[in-house]
Write a protein that holds these residues in place. Structure first.
Motif, short mmCIF file in Angstrom:
data_model
loop_
_atom_site.label_atom_id
_atom_site.label_comp_id
_atom_site.label_asym_id
_atom_site.label_seq_id
_atom_site.Cartn_x
_atom_site.Cartn_y
_atom_site.Cartn_z
N TYR A 247 -22.81 -3.15 -30.24
CA TYR A 247 -22.87 -4.19 -29.21
C TYR A 247 -21.65 -5.11 -29.34
N ALA A 248 -21.34 -5.48 -30.58
CA ALA A 248 -20.18 -6.36 -30.80
C ALA A 248 -18.92 -5.70 -30.26
N TYR A 249 -18.81 -4.38 -30.44
CA TYR A 249 -17.61 -3.68 -29.96
C TYR A 249 -17.39 -3.91 -28.47
N THR A 250 -18.50 -3.94 -27.69
CA THR A 250 -18.33 -4.12 -26.25
C THR A 250 -17.73 -5.49 -25.93
N ARG A 251 -17.80 -6.42 -26.86
CA ARG A 251 -17.33 -7.78 -26.59
C ARG A 251 -15.96 -8.06 -27.17
N THR A 252 -15.34 -7.07 -27.83
CA THR A 252 -14.02 -7.30 -28.43
C THR A 252 -12.93 -6.95 -27.42
N PRO A 253 -11.68 -7.38 -27.69
CA PRO A 253 -10.60 -7.02 -26.77
C PRO A 253 -10.51 -5.52 -26.50
N LEU A 254 -10.61 -4.69 -27.55
CA LEU A 254 -10.54 -3.24 -27.33
C LEU A 254 -11.73 -2.75 -26.50
N GLY A 255 -12.92 -3.29 -26.79
CA GLY A 255 -14.11 -2.89 -26.03
C GLY A 255 -13.98 -3.24 -24.56
N ARG A 256 -13.45 -4.44 -24.28
CA ARG A 256 -13.24 -4.84 -22.89
C ARG A 256 -12.23 -3.91 -22.21
N MET A 257 -11.17 -3.57 -22.95
CA MET A 257 -10.16 -2.68 -22.37
C MET A 257 -10.72 -1.28 -22.15
N ALA A 258 -11.68 -0.87 -23.01
CA ALA A 258 -12.31 0.43 -22.79
C ALA A 258 -13.00 0.44 -21.43
N ALA A 259 -13.69 -0.67 -21.11
CA ALA A 259 -14.34 -0.77 -19.80
C ALA A 259 -13.30 -0.79 -18.68
N ALA A 260 -12.18 -1.46 -18.93
CA ALA A 260 -11.13 -1.50 -17.91
C ALA A 260 -10.55 -0.10 -17.69
N VAL A 261 -10.34 0.64 -18.77
CA VAL A 261 -9.81 2.00 -18.66
C VAL A 261 -10.82 2.92 -17.96
N ARG A 262 -12.11 2.69 -18.24
CA ARG A 262 -13.16 3.44 -17.54
C ARG A 262 -13.06 3.21 -16.03
N ASP A 263 -12.87 1.93 -15.64
CA ASP A 263 -12.83 1.58 -14.23
C ASP A 263 -11.56 2.08 -13.55
N ASN A 264 -10.42 1.97 -14.22
CA ASN A 264 -9.14 2.24 -13.55
C ASN A 264 -8.07 2.51 -14.60
N PRO A 265 -8.02 3.76 -15.10
CA PRO A 265 -7.07 4.06 -16.19
C PRO A 265 -5.62 3.86 -15.76
N GLU A 266 -5.33 4.03 -14.48
CA GLU A 266 -3.96 3.88 -14.04
C GLU A 266 -3.51 2.42 -14.14
N ARG A 267 -4.34 1.52 -13.61
CA ARG A 267 -3.93 0.12 -13.61
C ARG A 267 -3.80 -0.41 -15.04
N ALA A 268 -4.66 0.08 -15.96
CA ALA A 268 -4.59 -0.39 -17.34
C ALA A 268 -3.20 -0.17 -17.92
N GLU A 269 -2.52 0.89 -17.48
CA GLU A 269 -1.18 1.18 -18.00
C GLU A 269 -0.17 0.15 -17.53
N PHE A 270 -0.46 -0.50 -16.38
CA PHE A 270 0.48 -1.48 -15.84
C PHE A 270 0.20 -2.89 -16.35
N ILE A 271 -0.80 -3.03 -17.24
CA ILE A 271 -0.97 -4.32 -17.89
C ILE A 271 -0.75 -4.17 -19.40
N GLY A 272 0.02 -3.15 -19.77
CA GLY A 272 0.49 -3.05 -21.15
C GLY A 272 -0.26 -2.08 -22.04
N SER B 81 -1.88 1.57 -23.24
CA SER B 81 -1.89 3.01 -23.12
C SER B 81 -3.35 3.43 -22.96
N SER B 82 -3.70 3.94 -21.78
CA SER B 82 -5.10 4.34 -21.54
C SER B 82 -5.53 5.38 -22.55
N ARG B 83 -4.60 6.25 -22.91
CA ARG B 83 -4.93 7.30 -23.85
C ARG B 83 -5.28 6.72 -25.22
N MET B 84 -4.51 5.70 -25.67
CA MET B 84 -4.80 5.09 -26.96
C MET B 84 -6.16 4.40 -26.94
#
Lengths: 252, 421
Positions: B187-212, B214-217
């Motif tokens: 649960y804590a993981y979902t609230r960390t910066p990486l966890g939030r970015m995981a949700a962002a990558v889930r929603d839109n992996p392309e846009r995540a690349e344009f905010i710095g 690597s969706s793959r990482m």
């Protein structure tokens, strides 16, 4: 003279046999607001894709603050200080407005792939998120999912995501497309406000927006820049009138 | 603001109550078989939650998650055997941690191959890896023990502050302890910066690349974290069952966890917990009652996909706004009406299925079948006619009463537009 922030040198892009960008060279001074105009299909969005790393160019180079960024990945280019928006809203639809901005702030704030701190407790990030929300006028809508925002709000969020990371070169792809008159004038104010001290390159169809905002204008026709200059110079240019503005006048 | 405060408050109370219940359950339910089942459910919850780090959090549909559970489980068995031979100076209690590290290692290894892509390509690569590992598990006999698997004895190790894991009760508390820690960490993981970015990558992996990013990482790191917790579940399974076989890492096991998470609701953190409990209970109880239990499980999955794609947790969340607005009672009469009709329909379908199974599989037992509270003579045509009539009548009544439920919802939605999201 100030150092150029963004330099394109003989940039080319072919899709199969079709040449979409045919040798574009352009130098954008730091702090300048530069507009790229041109008829549909001129390659304006493709040019943005080449600069921001979405497509690799077929030839030529792109440099940012004197560093070569040609063929780098989008995230590597973004980390060097170049951010962009998209013509069609390209958000994180199932995240709230505030989360969209927070994600855009995270990398530049240095928290990167951190998984040992609470994202909500990062004071520097939260402060920046509040600033951006206030700037784009979405403070009241912070907890709404991005996917259910109105069109104008999505466009504002699109700009917010682009500027949130603090990049000093910002590319905006048709930020006012599809907006009403009043929405457009609000968008112009927003763009003016959020790009203070930054270098702005924008693609725009609305000539009033272009002449209002831009320090210099480049005209792109069939993958080539046929003129670059101030609004007055562009309006006076014979070549531009023939190739582009002339058709606009007959439309009106 | 008050409402978010109360909902957060209620959430914490529910979580605390769930943990207290898990701790008290052995006192409340004294039977030994119940304790065994509770151990299985606890392990399954950790496994399902780890799967949702991929599916719900990062948007990666994997067909091979049991690989990390299984490989870690086998490693844990070998570790416990080494402990028993005094070659490894760690308490058996800590084996799940090492199993987790094993899972994370394989997550890194296979994640590098698969997280390059997302969507269908990722799903196909995960399936290929699962088949690869399942195939090699039958070849590498020294590690996997061939078809019979490998065994251990968890009580071989030295006792740790009096905990020797000889009794099932101690194992249960070990599972609860590791399970609660893992759930909190995930649960804590979902609230960390990486966890939030995981949700962002889930929603839109392309846009995540344009905010710095690597969706793959982001996908790879999420994959490793998910494999780590799958590994902990595998380690707990090794301690609990003292045996691991190739079926533990089969694609069937991977499919089972996918179904659990989907039915529970991948969009909500607690969804996989509901799914794990429900499907485990179905597996444990229904498999004793009827040979058709897998078919019922499949039907449940199909019904969920078609009619409740957000899973059970999605249904629960859908009812919270009317509950807050004090209007939930308006739904009860339509639910009772439509639910009654649905039960008649289900009874008809179950009767037909059971009678079919009976005449094809259990014909040697004679024509009599114990169905619900009755004895049904499958040799009598009238029994079949009756079952068909019940099915058709149930279906008709359900179709007629369902619009009443839909109308009640429309009515609610239009009454309180501000409260319903």
């Amino acid at each position: 003279m100030t150092q150029p922030a963004l330099v394109l040198a003989d940039l080319r892009k072919d899709f199969g046999k079709a040449s979409i960008i045919r040798g574009v060279s352009l130098s954008v001074t730091a702090g300048e607001r530069h507009a790229i105009i041109g008829p549909n299909g001129a390659g304006k969005s493709t040019l943005f894709h080449l600069i921001s790393g979405r497509f690799p160019p077929s030839g030529g180079t792109v440099s940012l603050h004197g560093r070569d960024i040609t063929r780098r990945s989008p995230f590597a280019i973004n980390r060097q200080g170049l951010a962009r928006s998209f013509q069609v809203s390209n958000l994180f639809p199932r995240l709230s407005v505030a989360e969209n901005i927070r994600c855009a702030v995270l990398w530049s704030s240095g928290h990167r792939y951190c998984f040992w701190r609470w994202a909500d407790n990062l004071a520097d990030v939260s402060a920046r998120v509040e600033d951006v929300l206030a700037q784009i006028g979405l403070k009241q809508r912070r907890d709404v999912l991005a996917g259910v925002l109105t069109y104008a709000e999505q466009r504002a969020l699109e700009i917010g995501i682009a500027i949130a990371g603090g990049a000093d070169v910002v590319l905006l792809d048709e930020p006012t497309a599809g907006m009403s008159r009043s929405e457009t004038s609000r968008a112009i104010e927003l763009i003016r406000e959020v790009t203070v001290g930054k270098t702005l390159v924008m693609v725009e169809h609305d000539m009033s927006v272009v002449f209002d905002l831009a320090d210099r204008i480049s005209v792109l026709v069939y993958g080539e820049i046929i003129a670059t200059g101030t609004a007055a110079e562009i309006k006076a240019s014979k070549a531009v009138q023939e190739a582009y503005l002339g058709t606009v006048e007959t439309d009106d | 603001m008050t409402s978010t405060f109360t909902s957060r408050h209620t959430g914490r109370i529910v979580w605390a109550a769930a943990i207290v219940l898990a701790l008290l359950l052995p006192e409340l339910v004294a039977s030994k078989t119940a304790l065994t089942k509770m151990c299985l459910i606890g392990i399954t919850i950790v496994f399902a939650l780890s799967y949702n780090v991929l599916l719900g959090q990062t948007g990666l549909l994997s067909f091979g998650h049991a690989v990390y559970f299984g490989l870690s489980g086998f490693t844990a068995i070998h570790l416990i055997n080494l402990i028993g031979q005094h070659q490894l100076p760690i308490p058996v209690l800590l084996v799940p941690l090492f199993a987790g590290i094993t899972g994370a290692f394989f997550g890194l290894l296979f994640g590098v191959l698969s997280t390059r892509r997302h969507g269908t390509a990722f799903a196909m690569i995960s399936l290929a890896i699962a088949e690869l590992v399942a195939a090699s598990s039958l070849i590498l006999e020294s590690f996997f023990g061939g078809e019979s698997g490998i065994t251990t004895d968890r009580s071989n190790g030295p006792a740790f502050f009096g905990i020797d894991l000889a009794s099932q009760l101690q194992v249960y508390y070990l599972i609860v302890g590791w399970g609660v820690l893992s759930a909190i960490a995930m649960y804590a993981y979902t609230r960390t910066p990486l966890g939030r970015m995981a949700a962002a990558v889930r929603d839109n992996p392309e846009r995540a690349e344009f905010i710095g990013y690597s969706s793959r990482m982001v996908r790879l790191l999420s994959f490793i974290i998910s494999a780590f917790f799958a590994g902990i579940a595998g380690g707990l399974a090794a301690i609990n069952y003292e045996i691991m076989t190739a079926t533990n890492l089969s694609t069937a096991a991977s499919g089972s966890v996918l179904i659990m998470v989907y039915i529970g609701g991948a969009g909500f953190f607690y969804g996989p917990i509901i799914g794990a409990i429900l499907i485990s209970l179905i597996q444990l109880s229904l498999s004793d009652i009827t040979p058709a239990w897998l078919l019922y499980l499949g039907l449940l999955f199909v019904v969920t996909v078609l009619f409740a794609p957000a899973g059970i947790a999605g249904l629960v969340e859908r009812h919270i706004p009317p509950l807050r607005a004090g209007m939930l009672h308006r739904l009860i009469p339509p639910y009772l009406l439509s639910g009654g009709a649905g039960l008649v329909f289900a009874a008809g379908v179950i009767a037909l299925l059971e009678m079919n199974y009976h005449i094809t599989l259990n014909a040697h037992e004679g024509p009599l079948l114990g169905l619900f509270w009755m004895k049904v003579d499958t040799g009598q045509p009238m029994a079949w006619v009756a079952a068909i009539i019940v099915t058709l009548v149930g279906f008709y009544l359900f179709r007629r009463t369902w619009p009443i439920v839909a109308n009640a919802w429309n009515d609610l939605d239009s009454r309180q537009p501000g409260d319903l999201r």
